[in-house]
Design an enzyme around this catalytic site. Structure first.
Site, PDB file in Angstrom:
ATOM      1  CG  HIS A 131      58.565 -33.576  66.299  1.00  0.00           C
ATOM      2  ND1 HIS A 131      58.166 -33.216  65.031  1.00  0.00           N
ATOM      3  CD2 HIS A 131      58.073 -32.618  67.133  1.00  0.00           C
ATOM      4  CE1 HIS A 131      57.465 -32.099  65.104  1.00  0.00           C
ATOM      5  NE2 HIS A 131      57.401 -31.710  66.357  1.00  0.00           N
ATOM      6  CG  ASN A 170      50.513 -32.871  66.739  1.00  0.00           C
ATOM      7  OD1 ASN A 170      49.904 -33.810  66.242  1.00  0.00           O
ATOM      8  ND2 ASN A 170      49.964 -31.692  66.962  1.00  0.00           N
ATOM      9  CG  ASP A 182      57.893 -27.668  67.941  1.00  0.00           C
ATOM     10  OD1 ASP A 182      57.586 -28.478  67.056  1.00  0.00           O
ATOM     11  OD2 ASP A 182      57.771 -27.906  69.157  1.00  0.00           O
ATOM     12  NE  ARG A 192      53.849 -26.786  77.555  1.00  0.00           N
ATOM     13  CZ  ARG A 192      53.851 -27.151  76.273  1.00  0.00           C
ATOM     14  NH1 ARG A 192      54.206 -26.299  75.328  1.00  0.00           N
ATOM     15  NH2 ARG A 192      53.468 -28.363  75.940  1.00  0.00           N
ATOM     16  CG  ASP A 235      58.087 -32.548  71.085  1.00  0.00           C
ATOM     17  OD1 ASP A 235      57.949 -31.405  71.572  1.00  0.00           O
ATOM     18  OD2 ASP A 235      57.296 -33.027  70.243  1.00  0.00           O
ATOM     19  CG  HIS A 266      55.654 -28.966  63.958  1.00  0.00           C
ATOM     20  ND1 HIS A 266      55.327 -29.454  65.204  1.00  0.00           N
ATOM     21  CD2 HIS A 266      54.589 -29.219  63.171  1.00  0.00           C
ATOM     22  CE1 HIS A 266      54.108 -29.974  65.157  1.00  0.00           C
ATOM     23  NE2 HIS A 266      53.633 -29.848  63.931  1.00  0.00           N
TER      24      HIS A 266
END
Ligand code: NCD
Ligand code: ZN
Ligand code: ZN
Length: 441
Positions: free
Chosen positions: A235, A281, A155, A65, A308, A182
């Protein structure tokens, strides 16, 4: 000035095998493994308390982030969380604000990680400018920068245009880098917030069908085949994806895949509470998917575990389910979830844990200083796990700036007691006389 990274690690069991030994580290490198070693000159001593010594974990999928949402995580807080989780390298996804779609940003993230010094933060570069899916980002410039970007991903979004994905794979081959997809056909997930199954139907939640993932997995396998390129599936969440991976491997297609701890432990029965913490997700699937993912990881059909780790602020999670941001914390709980879902049921031994959490991810992305054997001459990127202790997860107590863990109040097996990056101790729990996990030093 060179830093002396010398330490004598006492009483550890490499890969959980045999009687405890000591491991001597000089200047960040393992120099001796044996019984009752004397400490190298100037070395600190670390009591391993009979714990299991593994190569430091490598996470191919972390959201830190920074830049942009430093209120939810920073390179500093995320590095601390990673070290406490036993990680020595993480790949920080590109969906920051601004997006990491150029070398100025990827180099900045790399430098911030080196300054913090707790874990190697490898920036992931965006595949397309602004994650818009339209124009390829300057992958070559990012690969050639200080950060030497090795992994590219949009992603958060899928590179859904097949022409763009085809071109990106062709470039990635030429550059010797890897694209992590993704897999989500956006036309099939408009408005979707939960797995498209009986639970979502009953709860009145809009469904995210398995086909949205699987159709992209098979498409990208074919595109990679034709480009002679490699592709990585982020993922993986469905039993169908597992079947498609088996098929693709049978065709000799260079496709690899990761699974998250939360998809191995949780399923859509968690949605009954309408608690936004369970929104992610791809969504939590059904029990049958969960079991297929565990078997696939055990058999090597799925290569590795990736967290993730997706921090979000309280106000973005504690709201109506359909309004909650998708994503869950993962770094500090990952190995405990793997112990619970894979080691305790007998699906993986500790060699297997080293394979799926360290060796395979390092190989997939081409890191030559991580996921190495525990042997003389190798870099001391290591973690120590006490398999006999457990701990109770409390979001507020995690090193992450956010608290959105779906494992809140769960008591999980396996405690990280220390992590070392090139011989420097980056996380350490104080000894505890009871079977409490001990506090972080
Ligand atoms: C991720 C995030 O929050 O950035 N969220 C998630 O639900 N996994 C994005 C992503 O991994 O797709
Ligand atoms: Zn994603
Ligand atoms: Zn992600």
């Amino acid at each position: 000035m060179p830093v002396t990274r010398s330490v004598l690690i006492r009483h550890v069991r490499p890969y959980g095998e045999g009687d405890p030994v000591d491991v001597a580290v000089v200047d960040g490198e393992i120099t001796e493994i044996g019984v009752d070693l004397t400490a190298p000159e100037g070395a600190a001593t670390l009591d391993g308390r009979g714990g299991i010594l593994l190569p430091g974990f490598v996470d191919l999928h972390t959201h830190l982030r920074e830049p942009g949402r430093e209120d939810t995580e920073t390179v500093d807080s995320g590095s601390r969380a990673a070290a406490r989780g036993g990680y020595t390298a993480v790949f920080a996804m590109a969906n920051t604000a601004p997006v990491a779609d150029n070398a100025a940003i990827t180099d900045h993230v790399w430098r911030m990680g080196q300054e913090v010094g707790l874990v190697d933060v490898h920036p992931v570069g965006a595949v397309t400018v602004g994650l818009e899916g339209e124009q390829l980002a300057e992958m070559g410039m990012m690969a050639a920068g200080v950060a030497q970007v090795k992994l590219f991903s949009d992603d958060g979004k899928c590179v859904h245009d097949p022409v763009i994905m085809k071109r990106a794979l062709e470039y990635s081959k030429g550059l010797g880098v890897l694209i992590s997809q993704h897999s989500e056909d956006p036309r099939l997930t408009v408005g979707a917030v939960a797995h498209d199954g009986p639970t979502a139907a009953r709860l009145g939640l809009a469904g995210w069908p398995r086909a949205a993932e699987e159709s992209i997995v098979v498409r990208d396998a074919l595109l990679a085949r034709d480009a002679g390129a490699r592709v990585h599936i982020a993922h993986a969440s469905t039993a169908g994806t597992v079947e498609l991976l088996k098929w693709a491997h049978g065709q000799g297609i260079a496709i690899t895949a990761e699974v998250t701890p939360h998809h191995l432990l949780l399923d859509d029965s968690r949605l009954e509470s309408y608690d936004g913490v369970n929104r992610v997700n791809p969504p939590l699937r059904e029990e049958s998917d969960k079991l297929a993912l565990r078997a696939a990881l055990a058999e090597g059909v799925i290569d590795c575990v990736a967290t993730d780790h997706a921090p979000h602020a309280a106000q973005e999670k504690c709201c109506e389910f359909s309004q909650a941001r998708p994503g869950m914390l993962g770094l500090e709980t990952a190995v405990s979830i793997i112990v619970e879902t894979m080691v305790e049921p007998g699906l993986l031994d500790w060699r297997g844990v080293a394979r799926v959490m360290s060796e395979r991810p390092a190989q997939i992305v081409g890191l030559d200083d991580q996921g190495r054997p525990i042997a003389v001459g190798e870099p001391a990127n290591l973690t120590i796990i006490d398999p006999d202790r457990s701990w109770t997860v409390r979001g507020d107590h995690l090193a992450s700036r956010s608290a959105n863990t779906p494992f809140e109040e769960m008591t999980l097996p396996g405690v990280v007691t220390a992590t070392l990056l090139r011989g420097t101790v980056t996380a350490e729990r104080t000894a505890s006389s009871s079977d409490e996990p001990g506090e972080w030093a």
